[in-house]
Design a protein around this motif. Structure first.
Motif, mmCIF file in Angstrom:
data_model
loop_
_atom_site.group_PDB
_atom_site.id
_atom_site.type_symbol
_atom_site.label_atom_id
_atom_site.label_comp_id
_atom_site.label_asym_id
_atom_site.label_seq_id
_atom_site.Cartn_x
_atom_site.Cartn_y
_atom_site.Cartn_z
ATOM 1 N N LEU A 81 3.225 -5.993 -2.804
ATOM 2 C CA LEU A 81 3.942 -5.137 -2.449
ATOM 3 C C LEU A 81 5.193 -4.865 -3.497
ATOM 4 C CD1 LEU A 81 3.501 -5.046 1.165
ATOM 5 C CD2 LEU A 81 2.380 -3.507 -0.398
ATOM 6 N N ASP A 82 5.654 -3.586 -3.765
ATOM 7 C CA ASP A 82 6.806 -3.223 -4.553
ATOM 8 C C ASP A 82 7.613 -2.792 -3.431
ATOM 9 O OD1 ASP A 82 7.824 -2.468 -7.503
ATOM 10 O OD2 ASP A 82 8.541 -1.146 -5.917
ATOM 11 N N VAL A 83 8.638 -3.428 -3.164
ATOM 12 C CA VAL A 83 9.444 -3.131 -1.819
ATOM 13 C C VAL A 83 11.023 -2.983 -2.387
ATOM 14 C CG1 VAL A 83 10.646 -4.087 0.341
ATOM 15 C CG2 VAL A 83 8.377 -4.646 -0.400
ATOM 16 N N ILE A 369 2.285 -5.565 10.249
ATOM 17 C CA ILE A 369 1.484 -4.082 10.462
ATOM 18 C C ILE A 369 1.479 -3.406 9.031
ATOM 19 C CG2 ILE A 369 1.347 -1.819 11.377
ATOM 20 C CD1 ILE A 369 3.221 -3.209 13.903
ATOM 21 N N VAL A 370 2.559 -3.111 8.507
ATOM 22 C CA VAL A 370 2.646 -2.380 7.068
ATOM 23 C C VAL A 370 1.844 -3.092 5.935
ATOM 24 C CG1 VAL A 370 4.168 -1.267 5.345
ATOM 25 C CG2 VAL A 370 4.538 -1.218 7.716
ATOM 26 N N ALA A 371 1.999 -4.395 5.891
ATOM 27 C CA ALA A 371 1.511 -5.136 4.866
ATOM 28 C C ALA A 371 -0.422 -5.196 5.023
ATOM 29 C CB ALA A 371 1.773 -6.633 4.881
ATOM 30 N N ASN A 375 -3.593 -2.885 3.062
ATOM 31 C CA ASN A 375 -4.339 -3.578 2.596
ATOM 32 C C ASN A 375 -5.691 -3.072 2.960
ATOM 33 O OD1 ASN A 375 -3.820 -5.620 0.313
ATOM 34 N ND2 ASN A 375 -2.056 -5.965 1.821
ATOM 35 N N GLY A 376 -5.631 -1.915 3.829
ATOM 36 C CA GLY A 376 -7.032 -1.531 4.515
ATOM 37 C C GLY A 376 -7.342 -2.326 5.766
ATOM 38 N N ARG A 377 -6.565 -3.141 6.353
ATOM 39 C CA ARG A 377 -6.734 -3.692 7.502
ATOM 40 C C ARG A 377 -5.758 -3.282 8.688
ATOM 41 N NH1 ARG A 377 -5.272 -7.903 4.281
ATOM 42 N NH2 ARG A 377 -3.359 -8.467 6.091
#
Ligand SMILES: Cc1cc2nc3c(=O)[nH]c(=O)nc-3n(C[C@H](O)[C@H](O)[C@H](O)COP(=O)(O)OP(=O)(O)OC[C@H]3O[C@@H](n4cnc5c(N)ncnc54)[C@H](O)[C@@H]3O)c2cc1C
Length: 448
Positions: A81-83, A369-371, A375-377
Protein backbone atom coordinates in the motif's frame (compact mmCIF):
# COMPACT_ATOMS: atom_id res chain seq x y z
CA UNK A 1 -23.78 20.56 2.12
CA UNK A 2 -23.75 18.19 -0.88
CA UNK A 3 -20.45 17.48 -2.65
CA UNK A 4 -21.56 19.61 -5.59
CA UNK A 5 -22.43 22.61 -3.43
CA UNK A 6 -19.17 22.33 -1.50
CA UNK A 7 -17.18 22.33 -4.77
CA UNK A 8 -18.94 25.50 -5.87
CA UNK A 9 -18.32 27.09 -2.50
CA UNK A 10 -14.62 26.34 -2.74
CA UNK A 11 -14.38 27.94 -6.17
CA UNK A 12 -16.46 31.00 -5.40
CA UNK A 13 -14.85 31.89 -2.12
CA UNK A 14 -11.41 30.40 -2.59
CA UNK A 15 -9.82 33.65 -3.77
CA UNK A 16 -10.65 35.69 -0.70
CA UNK A 17 -10.21 32.91 1.81
CA UNK A 18 -6.90 31.64 0.50
CA UNK A 19 -5.46 35.11 -0.02
CA UNK A 20 -6.04 35.72 3.67
CA UNK A 21 -4.83 32.41 5.03
CA UNK A 22 -2.05 31.45 2.64
CA UNK A 23 -0.52 34.90 2.25
CA UNK A 24 0.08 34.27 -1.45
CA UNK A 25 2.16 36.83 -3.28
CA UNK A 26 0.00 38.56 -5.84
CA UNK A 27 -3.22 36.94 -4.65
CA UNK A 28 -6.28 39.11 -4.94
CA UNK A 29 -8.02 40.67 -1.98
CA UNK A 30 -11.72 39.89 -1.64
CA UNK A 31 -13.67 41.95 -4.12
CA UNK A 32 -10.85 42.37 -6.64
CA UNK A 33 -11.75 41.34 -10.17
CA UNK A 34 -9.95 39.74 -13.07
CA UNK A 35 -7.06 37.33 -13.48
CA UNK A 36 -5.50 37.82 -10.04
CA UNK A 37 -8.58 36.23 -8.48
CA UNK A 38 -7.58 32.90 -9.97
CA UNK A 39 -4.28 32.57 -8.13
CA UNK A 40 -5.52 30.64 -5.08
CA UNK A 41 -7.53 28.31 -7.32
CA UNK A 42 -4.31 27.39 -9.12
CA UNK A 43 -2.84 26.45 -5.77
CA UNK A 44 -5.82 24.27 -4.90
CA UNK A 45 -6.16 22.87 -8.39
CA UNK A 46 -2.66 21.54 -8.90
CA UNK A 47 -1.54 18.09 -7.81
CA UNK A 48 0.42 18.01 -4.57
CA UNK A 49 4.11 17.58 -5.14
CA UNK A 50 4.32 13.91 -4.17
CA UNK A 51 6.02 10.84 -5.68
CA UNK A 52 3.79 8.80 -8.00
CA UNK A 53 1.83 6.14 -6.10
CA UNK A 54 3.53 2.75 -6.16
CA UNK A 55 0.41 0.83 -5.26
CA UNK A 56 -3.11 1.53 -4.08
CA UNK A 57 -2.94 4.82 -2.25
CA UNK A 58 -4.37 5.21 1.25
CA UNK A 59 -4.52 8.81 2.42
CA UNK A 60 -4.70 9.28 6.20
CA UNK A 61 -5.78 12.75 7.38
CA UNK A 62 -4.63 13.83 10.84
CA UNK A 63 -1.33 12.92 12.46
CA UNK A 64 -2.58 12.44 16.00
CA UNK A 65 -2.69 9.22 17.99
CA UNK A 66 -5.19 7.72 15.61
CA UNK A 67 -3.71 8.74 12.22
CA UNK A 68 -0.11 7.97 13.18
CA UNK A 69 -1.09 4.47 14.27
CA UNK A 70 -3.22 3.82 11.20
CA UNK A 71 -0.50 5.00 8.78
CA UNK A 72 2.10 2.75 10.41
CA UNK A 73 -0.11 -0.32 10.71
CA UNK A 74 -1.42 -0.04 7.14
CA UNK A 75 2.17 -0.54 5.98
CA UNK A 76 2.58 -3.43 8.40
CA UNK A 77 -0.63 -5.06 7.20
CA UNK A 78 0.31 -4.64 3.54
CA UNK A 79 3.69 -3.11 2.59
CA UNK A 80 2.46 -2.71 -1.01
CA UNK A 81 0.00 0.00 0.00
CA UNK A 82 1.15 3.53 -0.77
CA UNK A 83 0.35 5.45 2.41
CA UNK A 84 0.34 9.25 2.75
CA UNK A 85 -0.20 10.86 6.17
CA UNK A 86 -1.43 14.47 5.95
CA UNK A 87 -1.05 16.65 9.02
CA UNK A 88 -1.28 20.43 9.34
CA UNK A 89 1.17 20.64 12.26
CA UNK A 90 4.90 20.36 11.57
CA UNK A 91 5.71 18.97 15.02
CA UNK A 92 3.91 16.39 17.13
CA UNK A 93 3.20 17.51 20.66
CA UNK A 94 1.52 14.94 22.88
CA UNK A 95 -1.56 15.74 24.93
CA UNK A 96 -1.13 12.61 27.11
CA UNK A 97 1.35 13.29 29.92
CA UNK A 98 1.38 17.02 29.03
CA UNK A 99 -0.08 17.66 32.50
CA UNK A 100 3.15 16.25 33.93
CA UNK A 101 5.09 18.72 31.85
CA UNK A 102 2.94 21.55 33.27
CA UNK A 103 4.19 20.55 36.73
CA UNK A 104 7.77 20.27 35.45
CA UNK A 105 8.00 16.50 36.03
CA UNK A 106 9.20 15.83 32.48
CA UNK A 107 10.96 17.84 29.75
CA UNK A 108 9.30 19.16 26.63
CA UNK A 109 11.43 16.68 24.62
CA UNK A 110 9.49 13.88 26.28
CA UNK A 111 6.25 14.94 24.58
CA UNK A 112 7.62 16.43 21.31
CA UNK A 113 8.21 14.04 18.40
CA UNK A 114 9.11 14.24 14.73
CA UNK A 115 6.67 13.34 11.97
CA UNK A 116 9.65 12.77 9.70
CA UNK A 117 10.95 10.03 12.01
CA UNK A 118 7.55 8.36 12.01
CA UNK A 119 7.44 8.40 8.18
CA UNK A 120 11.09 7.36 7.78
CA UNK A 121 10.84 4.44 10.18
CA UNK A 122 7.57 3.16 8.80
CA UNK A 123 7.83 3.60 5.05
CA UNK A 124 5.03 6.09 4.40
CA UNK A 125 4.97 9.67 3.11
CA UNK A 126 4.36 12.60 5.44
CA UNK A 127 2.68 15.60 3.82
CA UNK A 128 2.68 18.68 6.03
CA UNK A 129 -0.54 20.27 4.75
CA UNK A 130 -4.08 21.23 5.73
CA UNK A 131 -6.96 19.36 4.14
CA UNK A 132 -9.65 21.75 2.93
CA UNK A 133 -11.98 19.47 1.00
CA UNK A 134 -12.61 15.99 -0.35
CA UNK A 135 -14.41 15.07 -3.55
CA UNK A 136 -15.64 11.53 -3.01
CA UNK A 137 -16.83 11.17 -6.63
CA UNK A 138 -13.37 11.68 -8.11
CA UNK A 139 -11.68 10.36 -4.91
CA UNK A 140 -9.60 13.44 -4.50
CA UNK A 141 -8.33 15.18 -1.34
CA UNK A 142 -7.72 18.94 -1.60
CA UNK A 143 -5.05 20.52 0.57
CA UNK A 144 -3.35 23.90 0.77
CA UNK A 145 -0.40 22.16 -0.93
CA UNK A 146 -2.42 20.81 -3.85
CA UNK A 147 -4.61 17.76 -4.35
CA UNK A 148 -4.05 14.01 -4.39
CA UNK A 149 -6.05 10.96 -5.36
CA UNK A 150 -6.90 8.15 -3.02
CA UNK A 151 -8.06 4.58 -3.29
CA UNK A 152 -8.94 4.64 0.40
CA UNK A 153 -9.24 7.61 2.74
CA UNK A 154 -9.07 7.59 6.53
CA UNK A 155 -10.09 10.75 8.38
CA UNK A 156 -8.71 11.13 11.90
CA UNK A 157 -8.88 14.88 12.57
CA UNK A 158 -9.68 14.72 16.31
CA UNK A 159 -11.91 17.29 18.03
CA UNK A 160 -12.77 20.96 17.99
CA UNK A 161 -14.12 23.04 20.84
CA UNK A 162 -17.76 24.02 21.11
CA UNK A 163 -17.76 27.40 22.84
CA UNK A 164 -21.39 28.07 21.96
CA UNK A 165 -22.38 25.21 24.25
CA UNK A 166 -21.01 27.18 27.22
CA UNK A 167 -22.83 30.32 26.13
CA UNK A 168 -19.92 32.04 24.36
CA UNK A 169 -21.33 33.04 20.98
CA UNK A 170 -19.76 36.43 20.30
CA UNK A 171 -16.55 35.94 18.22
CA UNK A 172 -14.71 38.73 20.04
CA UNK A 173 -15.49 37.13 23.39
CA UNK A 174 -14.55 33.70 22.12
CA UNK A 175 -11.20 34.89 20.80
CA UNK A 176 -10.47 36.70 24.03
CA UNK A 177 -11.36 33.58 26.00
CA UNK A 178 -9.43 31.19 23.78
CA UNK A 179 -6.35 33.42 23.68
CA UNK A 180 -6.25 34.28 27.36
CA UNK A 181 -7.68 31.17 29.02
CA UNK A 182 -7.08 28.34 26.51
CA UNK A 183 -8.48 24.93 27.32
CA UNK A 184 -5.30 22.97 26.66
CA UNK A 185 -7.11 19.94 25.26
CA UNK A 186 -5.93 20.31 21.67
CA UNK A 187 -2.17 19.87 21.29
CA UNK A 188 0.13 22.80 20.59
CA UNK A 189 0.33 26.40 21.72
CA UNK A 190 -2.40 26.02 24.34
CA UNK A 191 -0.22 23.79 26.53
CA UNK A 192 2.71 26.17 26.27
CA UNK A 193 0.47 29.10 27.26
CA UNK A 194 -0.85 27.29 30.32
CA UNK A 195 2.67 26.45 31.45
CA UNK A 196 3.70 30.10 31.01
CA UNK A 197 0.66 31.17 33.02
CA UNK A 198 1.62 28.87 35.87
CA UNK A 199 5.14 30.23 35.89
CA UNK A 200 3.77 33.80 36.08
CA UNK A 201 0.98 33.07 38.57
CA UNK A 202 1.52 34.89 41.86
CA UNK A 203 -1.58 33.84 43.76
CA UNK A 204 -5.37 33.87 43.76
CA UNK A 205 -7.85 31.60 42.03
CA UNK A 206 -6.68 29.47 39.13
CA UNK A 207 -9.79 28.16 37.38
CA UNK A 208 -10.05 24.77 35.67
CA UNK A 209 -13.29 23.36 34.30
CA UNK A 210 -14.70 19.98 33.30
CA UNK A 211 -17.32 19.94 30.51
CA UNK A 212 -20.29 17.61 30.21
CA UNK A 213 -20.73 15.14 27.36
CA UNK A 214 -18.14 12.71 26.06
CA UNK A 215 -15.23 15.14 26.32
CA UNK A 216 -11.63 14.35 25.39
CA UNK A 217 -9.77 12.45 28.12
CA UNK A 218 -12.22 11.95 30.99
CA UNK A 219 -9.57 12.00 33.76
CA UNK A 220 -7.51 14.76 32.09
CA UNK A 221 -9.00 17.79 33.91
CA UNK A 222 -8.75 16.08 37.33
CA UNK A 223 -5.16 15.06 36.68
CA UNK A 224 -4.44 18.62 35.63
CA UNK A 225 -5.95 19.97 38.87
CA UNK A 226 -3.58 17.70 40.84
CA UNK A 227 -0.56 18.73 38.79
CA UNK A 228 -1.33 22.47 39.04
CA UNK A 229 -1.88 22.10 42.79
CA UNK A 230 1.42 20.24 43.12
CA UNK A 231 3.10 23.15 41.32
CA UNK A 232 1.56 25.61 43.80
CA UNK A 233 2.84 23.47 46.67
CA UNK A 234 6.31 23.19 45.24
CA UNK A 235 6.61 26.87 44.39
CA UNK A 236 4.93 28.06 47.60
CA UNK A 237 2.23 29.91 45.64
CA UNK A 238 -0.66 31.08 47.80
CA UNK A 239 -3.34 30.11 45.36
CA UNK A 240 -6.24 27.78 44.98
CA UNK A 241 -7.24 25.58 42.08
CA UNK A 242 -10.96 25.98 41.55
CA UNK A 243 -12.26 22.98 39.63
CA UNK A 244 -15.79 23.57 38.32
CA UNK A 245 -17.26 20.31 37.07
CA UNK A 246 -20.40 20.24 34.89
CA UNK A 247 -20.93 16.64 36.02
CA UNK A 248 -22.51 15.60 39.35
CA UNK A 249 -19.24 13.93 40.43
CA UNK A 250 -15.77 13.06 39.14
CA UNK A 251 -16.41 11.13 35.92
CA UNK A 252 -13.79 8.39 36.27
CA UNK A 253 -11.39 7.01 38.93
CA UNK A 254 -13.43 9.06 41.34
CA UNK A 255 -12.24 7.47 44.59
CA UNK A 256 -8.59 7.90 43.58
CA UNK A 257 -9.04 11.55 42.64
CA UNK A 258 -11.16 12.38 45.69
CA UNK A 259 -8.49 10.80 47.90
CA UNK A 260 -5.79 12.89 46.20
CA UNK A 261 -7.83 16.11 46.53
CA UNK A 262 -8.50 15.44 50.25
CA UNK A 263 -5.18 13.96 51.32
CA UNK A 264 -2.65 15.82 49.16
CA UNK A 265 -4.28 19.11 48.22
CA UNK A 266 -6.63 20.05 51.06
CA UNK A 267 -7.07 23.82 50.99
CA UNK A 268 -5.51 24.04 47.52
CA UNK A 269 -8.05 22.27 45.30
CA UNK A 270 -11.66 23.36 45.68
CA UNK A 271 -13.87 20.92 43.82
CA UNK A 272 -17.37 22.09 42.80
CA UNK A 273 -19.60 19.49 41.06
CA UNK A 274 -22.72 20.20 38.97
CA UNK A 275 -21.46 23.56 37.75
CA UNK A 276 -22.57 23.62 34.11
CA UNK A 277 -21.17 26.81 32.57
CA UNK A 278 -23.81 28.88 30.81
CA UNK A 279 -21.75 32.01 30.19
CA UNK A 280 -18.27 33.48 30.55
CA UNK A 281 -17.17 37.08 30.84
CA UNK A 282 -13.52 36.72 29.83
CA UNK A 283 -12.85 40.46 30.25
CA UNK A 284 -14.04 40.65 33.87
CA UNK A 285 -12.94 37.05 34.56
CA UNK A 286 -16.27 35.60 35.60
CA UNK A 287 -18.00 32.31 34.81
CA UNK A 288 -21.70 31.72 35.28
CA UNK A 289 -23.95 28.74 35.77
CA UNK A 290 -27.72 28.85 36.05
CA UNK A 291 -27.33 29.34 39.80
CA UNK A 292 -24.06 31.12 40.51
CA UNK A 293 -21.37 33.45 39.27
CA UNK A 294 -17.73 32.86 40.14
CA UNK A 295 -14.62 35.08 39.84
CA UNK A 296 -11.20 33.85 38.83
CA UNK A 297 -7.74 35.37 38.42
CA UNK A 298 -6.34 33.08 35.79
CA UNK A 299 -7.06 29.65 34.40
CA UNK A 300 -7.78 27.29 31.53
CA UNK A 301 -11.42 26.96 30.52
CA UNK A 302 -12.38 23.69 28.87
CA UNK A 303 -15.60 24.14 26.83
CA UNK A 304 -17.60 21.22 25.45
CA UNK A 305 -16.09 19.24 22.60
CA UNK A 306 -17.40 18.24 19.18
CA UNK A 307 -16.09 16.25 16.23
CA UNK A 308 -13.45 18.13 14.23
CA UNK A 309 -14.89 20.79 11.90
CA UNK A 310 -13.41 18.98 8.92
CA UNK A 311 -15.99 16.21 9.39
CA UNK A 312 -18.76 18.79 9.17
CA UNK A 313 -17.18 20.59 6.20
CA UNK A 314 -17.17 17.28 4.34
CA UNK A 315 -20.86 16.69 5.07
CA UNK A 316 -20.14 13.58 7.15
CA UNK A 317 -21.72 14.55 10.47
CA UNK A 318 -24.29 12.18 11.90
CA UNK A 319 -27.42 14.36 12.28
CA UNK A 320 -28.25 12.43 15.47
CA UNK A 321 -24.88 13.14 17.09
CA UNK A 322 -25.15 15.96 19.66
CA UNK A 323 -21.37 16.40 19.47
CA UNK A 324 -21.29 16.54 15.63
CA UNK A 325 -19.37 13.32 15.22
CA UNK A 326 -19.23 11.31 12.01
CA UNK A 327 -21.90 9.00 10.65
CA UNK A 328 -20.10 5.71 10.15
CA UNK A 329 -20.57 1.97 10.52
CA UNK A 330 -19.92 1.81 14.26
CA UNK A 331 -18.19 -1.58 14.00
CA UNK A 332 -16.14 -1.22 10.82
CA UNK A 333 -15.59 2.55 10.64
CA UNK A 334 -16.49 3.21 6.97
CA UNK A 335 -18.77 6.12 6.10
CA UNK A 336 -22.26 4.71 5.58
CA UNK A 337 -22.53 3.73 1.92
CA UNK A 338 -18.84 4.38 1.14
CA UNK A 339 -16.33 1.62 1.95
CA UNK A 340 -13.48 3.75 0.62
CA UNK A 341 -13.78 6.44 3.35
CA UNK A 342 -13.27 5.83 7.11
CA UNK A 343 -13.41 7.96 10.25
CA UNK A 344 -11.45 7.05 13.40
CA UNK A 345 -10.10 8.55 16.61
CA UNK A 346 -11.89 11.23 18.62
CA UNK A 347 -14.21 12.15 15.68
CA UNK A 348 -15.92 8.76 15.89
CA UNK A 349 -19.54 8.71 17.17
CA UNK A 350 -19.15 5.66 19.42
CA UNK A 351 -19.21 6.41 23.16
CA UNK A 352 -15.65 5.14 23.67
CA UNK A 353 -13.33 7.10 25.84
CA UNK A 354 -11.73 9.86 23.75
CA UNK A 355 -8.23 8.82 24.65
CA UNK A 356 -4.88 8.17 23.02
CA UNK A 357 -4.69 4.51 23.98
CA UNK A 358 -8.21 3.96 22.65
CA UNK A 359 -7.27 5.66 19.36
CA UNK A 360 -4.05 3.66 19.11
CA UNK A 361 -5.64 0.24 19.68
CA UNK A 362 -8.58 1.13 17.44
CA UNK A 363 -6.16 2.37 14.75
CA UNK A 364 -4.61 -1.10 14.45
CA UNK A 365 -8.05 -2.56 13.82
CA UNK A 366 -8.95 0.14 11.27
CA UNK A 367 -5.67 -0.54 9.42
CA UNK A 368 -6.59 -4.22 9.31
CA UNK A 369 -10.03 -3.47 7.84
CA UNK A 370 -8.72 -1.09 5.17
CA UNK A 371 -5.82 -3.38 4.16
CA UNK A 372 -8.17 -6.35 3.91
CA UNK A 373 -10.66 -4.47 1.77
CA UNK A 374 -7.87 -3.12 -0.45
CA UNK A 375 -7.03 -6.76 -1.14
CA UNK A 376 -10.59 -7.83 -1.87
CA UNK A 377 -11.09 -9.46 1.53
CA UNK A 378 -13.17 -8.40 4.52
CA UNK A 379 -12.92 -8.39 8.29
CA UNK A 380 -16.08 -9.84 9.78
CA UNK A 381 -15.37 -9.80 13.49
CA UNK A 382 -15.57 -6.56 15.45
CA UNK A 383 -12.64 -5.89 17.76
CA UNK A 384 -13.00 -3.74 20.87
CA UNK A 385 -10.64 -0.81 21.40
CA UNK A 386 -8.62 -0.91 24.60
CA UNK A 387 -8.67 2.02 26.99
CA UNK A 388 -5.67 2.25 29.31
CA UNK A 389 -5.32 5.50 31.14
CA UNK A 390 -2.86 6.53 33.83
CA UNK A 391 -3.35 9.73 35.81
CA UNK A 392 -0.54 11.26 37.84
CA UNK A 393 -1.98 12.59 41.09
CA UNK A 394 1.15 13.26 43.11
CA UNK A 395 4.39 14.91 42.00
CA UNK A 396 6.70 14.13 44.89
CA UNK A 397 6.95 11.20 44.87
CA UNK A 398 5.36 10.61 41.48
CA UNK A 399 2.23 8.56 42.17
CA UNK A 400 -0.55 7.60 39.79
CA UNK A 401 -3.89 5.82 39.53
CA UNK A 402 -5.18 4.06 36.41
CA UNK A 403 -8.01 2.36 34.56
CA UNK A 404 -7.99 -0.48 32.04
CA UNK A 405 -11.15 -1.25 30.07
CA UNK A 406 -12.64 -2.72 26.91
CA UNK A 407 -16.10 -2.33 25.34
CA UNK A 408 -18.92 -4.72 24.55
CA UNK A 409 -21.24 -4.36 21.57
CA UNK A 410 -24.94 -5.15 21.75
CA UNK A 411 -26.09 -6.18 18.25
CA UNK A 412 -29.76 -5.92 19.28
CA UNK A 413 -29.75 -2.14 19.60
CA UNK A 414 -26.29 -1.26 18.26
CA UNK A 415 -25.15 0.13 21.61
CA UNK A 416 -21.84 -0.19 23.45
CA UNK A 417 -20.99 -0.46 27.11
CA UNK A 418 -17.80 -0.69 29.15
CA UNK A 419 -16.50 -4.25 29.62
CA UNK A 420 -13.76 -5.91 31.68
CA UNK A 421 -13.11 -2.68 33.60
CA UNK A 422 -10.21 -2.71 36.07
CA UNK A 423 -9.78 0.33 38.27
CA UNK A 424 -6.57 0.97 40.22
CA UNK A 425 -7.49 3.86 42.48
CA UNK A 426 -4.88 3.43 45.20
CA UNK A 427 -2.14 5.82 44.11
CA UNK A 428 1.34 4.35 44.08
CA UNK A 429 4.90 5.14 42.94
CA UNK A 430 4.85 1.97 40.79
CA UNK A 431 1.95 3.36 38.83
CA UNK A 432 3.78 6.69 38.64
CA UNK A 433 6.66 4.93 36.86
CA UNK A 434 4.21 2.90 34.77
CA UNK A 435 2.72 6.19 33.50
CA UNK A 436 6.06 7.18 32.00
CA UNK A 437 6.65 3.69 30.63
CA UNK A 438 3.21 3.66 29.06
CA UNK A 439 3.88 6.96 27.27
CA UNK A 440 7.36 5.87 26.09
CA UNK A 441 5.88 2.62 24.77
CA UNK A 442 3.15 4.38 22.83
CA UNK A 443 5.55 6.96 21.33
CA UNK A 444 7.79 4.04 20.25
CA UNK A 445 4.76 2.38 18.72
CA UNK A 446 3.78 5.46 16.68
CA UNK A 447 7.19 6.92 15.81
CA UNK A 448 9.58 3.95 15.95
C1 LIG B 1 -4.19 17.19 28.61
C2 LIG B 1 -4.55 15.87 28.01
C3 LIG B 1 -4.20 14.70 28.64
C4 LIG B 1 -4.49 13.48 28.05
N1 LIG B 1 -4.11 12.36 28.69
C5 LIG B 1 -4.32 11.17 28.11
C6 LIG B 1 -3.79 9.98 28.72
O1 LIG B 1 -3.16 10.01 29.77
N2 LIG B 1 -4.02 8.80 28.09
C7 LIG B 1 -4.70 8.72 26.92
O2 LIG B 1 -4.85 7.61 26.39
N3 LIG B 1 -5.22 9.84 26.32
C8 LIG B 1 -5.05 11.04 26.88
N4 LIG B 1 -5.52 12.18 26.28
C9 LIG B 1 -6.42 12.09 25.09
C10 LIG B 1 -5.69 11.97 23.75
O3 LIG B 1 -4.75 12.99 23.59
C11 LIG B 1 -6.68 12.03 22.60
O4 LIG B 1 -7.78 11.22 22.84
C12 LIG B 1 -6.00 11.61 21.31
O5 LIG B 1 -5.05 12.58 20.96
C13 LIG B 1 -7.00 11.42 20.18
O6 LIG B 1 -6.33 11.11 19.00
P1 LIG B 1 -6.85 11.63 17.58
O7 LIG B 1 -5.82 11.17 16.60
O8 LIG B 1 -8.26 11.27 17.38
O9 LIG B 1 -6.82 13.22 17.69
P2 LIG B 1 -5.55 14.18 17.77
O10 LIG B 1 -4.46 13.51 18.52
O11 LIG B 1 -6.01 15.50 18.23
O12 LIG B 1 -5.08 14.30 16.25
C14 LIG B 1 -5.86 14.91 15.26
C15 LIG B 1 -4.87 15.55 14.28
O13 LIG B 1 -5.57 15.95 13.08
C16 LIG B 1 -5.00 17.14 12.63
N5 LIG B 1 -5.96 17.80 11.74
C17 LIG B 1 -7.20 18.23 12.04
N6 LIG B 1 -7.80 18.78 10.96
C18 LIG B 1 -6.89 18.70 9.96
C19 LIG B 1 -6.91 19.13 8.60
N7 LIG B 1 -7.98 19.74 8.07
N8 LIG B 1 -5.81 18.91 7.84
C20 LIG B 1 -4.71 18.30 8.37
N9 LIG B 1 -4.63 17.89 9.66
C21 LIG B 1 -5.70 18.09 10.44
C22 LIG B 1 -4.70 17.90 13.91
O14 LIG B 1 -3.73 18.90 13.70
C23 LIG B 1 -4.22 16.81 14.85
O15 LIG B 1 -2.83 16.65 14.84
C24 LIG B 1 -5.21 13.42 26.83
C25 LIG B 1 -5.57 14.60 26.20
C26 LIG B 1 -5.24 15.82 26.77
C27 LIG B 1 -5.58 17.06 26.02
Amino acid sequence: MTDMKRRDFLKLTGAGAAAGTLGLAGAALPGAAGAARRAPLVVLDRPADLPRPKGQRVVVVGGGWSGLTIAKYLKKEDPKLDVVLIERRALFLSCPVSNLWLADLIDLEFIAHSYLDAARHNGYLFLNATVVDVDRDSRRVYTDQGHLRYDFLVLAPGIDYDYEAIGVTDPAERFHLQTNYPAGFIPGSEHLSIRNKLEDFEGGTFLLTVPSGNYRCLPGPYERACMVASWFKREGIKGKVLLLDANPDITIKKDGFHAAFDELYKGIIEYVPSFEITGVDPYRRKVRSEFAEVDFDDGAIYPRVRGARLIEMLGLVDPKSPQKEARIDVRFYNVIGDRRVYVAGDSRPMPFSKSGNTANSEGKFVAKIVAARANGRDVREWQSPHTVCYSMVNADPMEAISVDAYYAYNPKDGSFRFDRVKLFEQRSPDRGQATLEWARGLYRDMFG
